[in-house]
Design a protein around this motif. Structure first.
Motif, mmCIF file in Angstrom:
data_model
loop_
_atom_site.group_PDB
_atom_site.id
_atom_site.type_symbol
_atom_site.label_atom_id
_atom_site.label_comp_id
_atom_site.label_asym_id
_atom_site.label_seq_id
_atom_site.Cartn_x
_atom_site.Cartn_y
_atom_site.Cartn_z
ATOM 1 N N THR A 167 7.230 -6.747 -2.332
ATOM 2 C CA THR A 167 5.840 -6.903 -2.761
ATOM 3 C C THR A 167 5.731 -7.398 -4.199
ATOM 4 O O THR A 167 6.655 -7.248 -5.000
ATOM 5 C CB THR A 167 5.091 -5.561 -2.627
ATOM 6 O OG1 THR A 167 3.695 -5.776 -2.769
ATOM 7 C CG2 THR A 167 5.525 -4.591 -3.722
ATOM 8 N N GLU A 168 4.602 -7.977 -4.518
ATOM 9 C CA GLU A 168 4.308 -8.408 -5.885
ATOM 10 C C GLU A 168 3.309 -7.478 -6.556
ATOM 11 O O GLU A 168 3.228 -7.429 -7.772
ATOM 12 C CB GLU A 168 3.750 -9.839 -5.875
ATOM 13 C CG GLU A 168 4.751 -10.878 -5.408
ATOM 14 C CD GLU A 168 4.186 -12.283 -5.430
ATOM 15 O OE1 GLU A 168 3.013 -12.438 -5.856
ATOM 16 O OE2 GLU A 168 4.896 -13.224 -5.045
ATOM 17 N N GLN A 169 2.535 -6.743 -5.757
ATOM 18 C CA GLN A 169 1.516 -5.856 -6.309
ATOM 19 C C GLN A 169 1.488 -4.551 -5.521
ATOM 20 O O GLN A 169 1.512 -4.565 -4.288
ATOM 21 C CB GLN A 169 0.141 -6.527 -6.252
ATOM 22 C CG GLN A 169 -0.981 -5.684 -6.849
ATOM 23 C CD GLN A 169 -2.322 -6.415 -6.812
ATOM 24 O OE1 GLN A 169 -2.374 -7.624 -6.578
ATOM 25 N NE2 GLN A 169 -3.398 -5.678 -7.032
ATOM 26 N N VAL B 94 14.190 -3.407 -11.493
ATOM 27 C CA VAL B 94 13.062 -2.849 -10.740
ATOM 28 C C VAL B 94 11.943 -2.557 -11.733
ATOM 29 O O VAL B 94 12.170 -1.893 -12.742
ATOM 30 C CB VAL B 94 13.468 -1.554 -9.993
ATOM 31 C CG1 VAL B 94 12.305 -1.024 -9.167
ATOM 32 C CG2 VAL B 94 14.691 -1.799 -9.116
ATOM 33 N N SER B 95 10.746 -3.049 -11.465
ATOM 34 C CA SER B 95 9.636 -2.870 -12.407
ATOM 35 C C SER B 95 9.275 -1.397 -12.553
ATOM 36 O O SER B 95 9.495 -0.592 -11.634
ATOM 37 C CB SER B 95 8.407 -3.652 -11.936
ATOM 38 O OG SER B 95 7.832 -3.052 -10.797
ATOM 39 N N PHE B 96 8.721 -1.053 -13.720
ATOM 40 C CA PHE B 96 8.359 0.342 -13.980
ATOM 41 C C PHE B 96 7.327 0.847 -12.977
ATOM 42 O O PHE B 96 7.384 2.000 -12.543
ATOM 43 C CB PHE B 96 7.812 0.484 -15.402
ATOM 44 C CG PHE B 96 7.533 1.906 -15.805
ATOM 45 C CD1 PHE B 96 8.568 2.785 -16.066
ATOM 46 C CD2 PHE B 96 6.232 2.373 -15.898
ATOM 47 C CE1 PHE B 96 8.322 4.111 -16.417
ATOM 48 C CE2 PHE B 96 5.971 3.685 -16.257
ATOM 49 C CZ PHE B 96 7.014 4.556 -16.516
ATOM 50 N N LYS B 97 6.388 -0.008 -12.585
ATOM 51 C CA LYS B 97 5.351 0.403 -11.633
ATOM 52 C C LYS B 97 5.967 0.742 -10.279
ATOM 53 O O LYS B 97 5.555 1.688 -9.610
ATOM 54 C CB LYS B 97 4.308 -0.695 -11.480
ATOM 55 C CG LYS B 97 3.034 -0.231 -10.774
ATOM 56 C CD LYS B 97 1.925 -1.251 -10.902
ATOM 57 C CE LYS B 97 0.630 -0.701 -10.311
ATOM 58 N NZ LYS B 97 -0.494 -1.665 -10.458
ATOM 59 N N LYS B 98 6.975 -0.018 -9.881
ATOM 60 C CA LYS B 98 7.640 0.276 -8.611
ATOM 61 C C LYS B 98 8.459 1.563 -8.709
ATOM 62 O O LYS B 98 8.547 2.329 -7.749
ATOM 63 C CB LYS B 98 8.529 -0.896 -8.196
ATOM 64 C CG LYS B 98 7.743 -2.112 -7.727
ATOM 65 C CD LYS B 98 8.656 -3.209 -7.223
ATOM 66 C CE LYS B 98 7.854 -4.414 -6.732
ATOM 67 N NZ LYS B 98 8.734 -5.488 -6.209
ATOM 68 N N GLN C 271 0.844 -1.186 0.000
ATOM 69 C CA GLN C 271 0.000 0.000 0.000
ATOM 70 C C GLN C 271 0.882 1.241 0.000
ATOM 71 O O GLN C 271 1.737 1.396 0.887
ATOM 72 C CB GLN C 271 -0.912 0.011 1.233
ATOM 73 C CG GLN C 271 -1.831 1.223 1.327
ATOM 74 C CD GLN C 271 -2.902 1.228 0.248
ATOM 75 O OE1 GLN C 271 -3.459 0.188 -0.078
ATOM 76 N NE2 GLN C 271 -3.200 2.386 -0.304
ATOM 77 N N VAL C 272 0.707 2.110 -0.995
ATOM 78 C CA VAL C 272 1.484 3.349 -1.058
ATOM 79 C C VAL C 272 1.066 4.252 0.099
ATOM 80 O O VAL C 272 -0.100 4.610 0.238
ATOM 81 C CB VAL C 272 1.248 4.075 -2.398
ATOM 82 C CG1 VAL C 272 1.975 5.419 -2.402
ATOM 83 C CG2 VAL C 272 1.731 3.218 -3.560
ATOM 84 N N ARG C 273 2.036 4.621 0.934
ATOM 85 C CA ARG C 273 1.773 5.484 2.093
ATOM 86 C C ARG C 273 2.784 6.636 2.045
ATOM 87 O O ARG C 273 3.958 6.457 2.410
ATOM 88 C CB ARG C 273 1.891 4.687 3.391
ATOM 89 C CG ARG C 273 0.881 3.554 3.496
ATOM 90 C CD ARG C 273 0.963 2.823 4.832
ATOM 91 N NE ARG C 273 2.231 2.140 5.008
ATOM 92 C CZ ARG C 273 2.499 0.915 4.546
ATOM 93 N NH1 ARG C 273 1.573 0.259 3.864
ATOM 94 N NH2 ARG C 273 3.674 0.355 4.751
ATOM 95 N N LEU C 274 2.332 7.771 1.578
ATOM 96 C CA LEU C 274 3.229 8.888 1.297
ATOM 97 C C LEU C 274 3.941 9.412 2.545
ATOM 98 O O LEU C 274 5.142 9.676 2.514
ATOM 99 C CB LEU C 274 2.464 10.018 0.612
ATOM 100 C CG LEU C 274 1.964 9.728 -0.809
ATOM 101 C CD1 LEU C 274 1.076 10.860 -1.308
ATOM 102 C CD2 LEU C 274 3.140 9.520 -1.760
ATOM 103 N N ILE C 275 3.201 9.576 3.630
ATOM 104 C CA ILE C 275 3.803 10.128 4.846
ATOM 105 C C ILE C 275 4.844 9.166 5.405
ATOM 106 O O ILE C 275 5.963 9.559 5.733
ATOM 107 C CB ILE C 275 2.721 10.413 5.920
ATOM 108 C CG1 ILE C 275 1.666 11.388 5.357
ATOM 109 C CG2 ILE C 275 3.371 10.981 7.181
ATOM 110 C CD1 ILE C 275 2.219 12.734 4.989
#
Length: 222
Positions: free
Chosen positions: A23-25, A106-110, A3-7
């Motif tokens: 992570t995979e997703q 490193v995948s583009f999404k990451k 889960q992207v958590r900016l803070i």
């Protein structure tokens, strides 16, 4: 799933990017991009509405008709909103497309996920600058967060002032986050990662400075 958590990623990057590596997703990416872009547009719109950056236009307020002055302010405001829309996207995708072939494992999404943090810090800086510009009556090149003020004491060359005004606390913070992220997620040596990040930031600064200086030279003719 990550889960992207900016803070958390901004203040605890080591732990956060280790999780991203494993992570995979990646989840929540689109929402965070929308939030960052929305905040950037809001900061640009509010700043334009309150007159931040319109100093050169207002100099001519006694020499031109009110309708012409208001039209010039409208054009300026539209330009600021468009800039607010595309600036964080440019930051994300400029760095992502540059880093992707260099960190191929490193995948583009990451990589996009990593670039959310520089875009987020850029937006935070923009939000903080709006009240400062209003209270102090200064322009972007005189932000207290950057080296533009010091540069103006040394030279009056517009290009150099614009260039060094981009070196801010938030840009250095962004570069540090990128270095930490790729150190955790790739097998490249630290020295090479630092060189890649610094070189990419220099290219970015030169592109932005050239664009800003050209726009300033064109100006809004009244």
């Amino acid at each position: 799933m990550h889960q992207v958590r900016l803070i958390e990623g901004t203040f605890q990057p080591s732990t956060h990017f280790v999780e991203l590596k494993q992570t995979e997703q990646v989840n929540g990416l689109s929402l965070k991009i929308a939030v960052i872009v929305g905040l950037s547009v809001l900061a640009s719109a509010v700043g334009a509405y309150l007159g931040v950056g319109t100093e050169e236009i207002m100099i001519s307020m006694d020499a031109v008709k009110r309708e012409k002055l208001e039209f010039a302010k409208l054009i300026f405001g539209i330009g600021e909103v468009i800039s607010g829309l595309f600036s964080p996207l440019f930051i994300m995708f400029f760095f992502s497309f540059f880093f992707w072939p260099l960190f191929g494992r490193v995948s583009f999404k990451k990589i996009i996920s990593i670039q959310l943090y520089p875009a987020f810090l850029y937006t935070v800086e923009k939000l903080l600058n709006v009240p400062l510009f209003l209270l102090l009556g200064i322009g972007k090149e005189s932000s207290p967060f950057g080296l533009g003020v010091l540069t103006q004491l040394i030279t009056d060359q517009t290009y150099l002032v614009n260039l060094f005004s981009q070196i801010t606390i938030f840009q250095v913070w962004s570069a540090c986050l990128q270095v930490i992220a790729f150190r955790k997620m790739s097998d490249k040596p630290m020295s090479l990662i630092v060189l890649i990040v610094i070189f990419t930031h220099i290219i970015y600064m030169l592109l932005v400075t050239t664009s800003v200086t050209l726009i300033q030279d064109l100006g809004i003719s009244l």
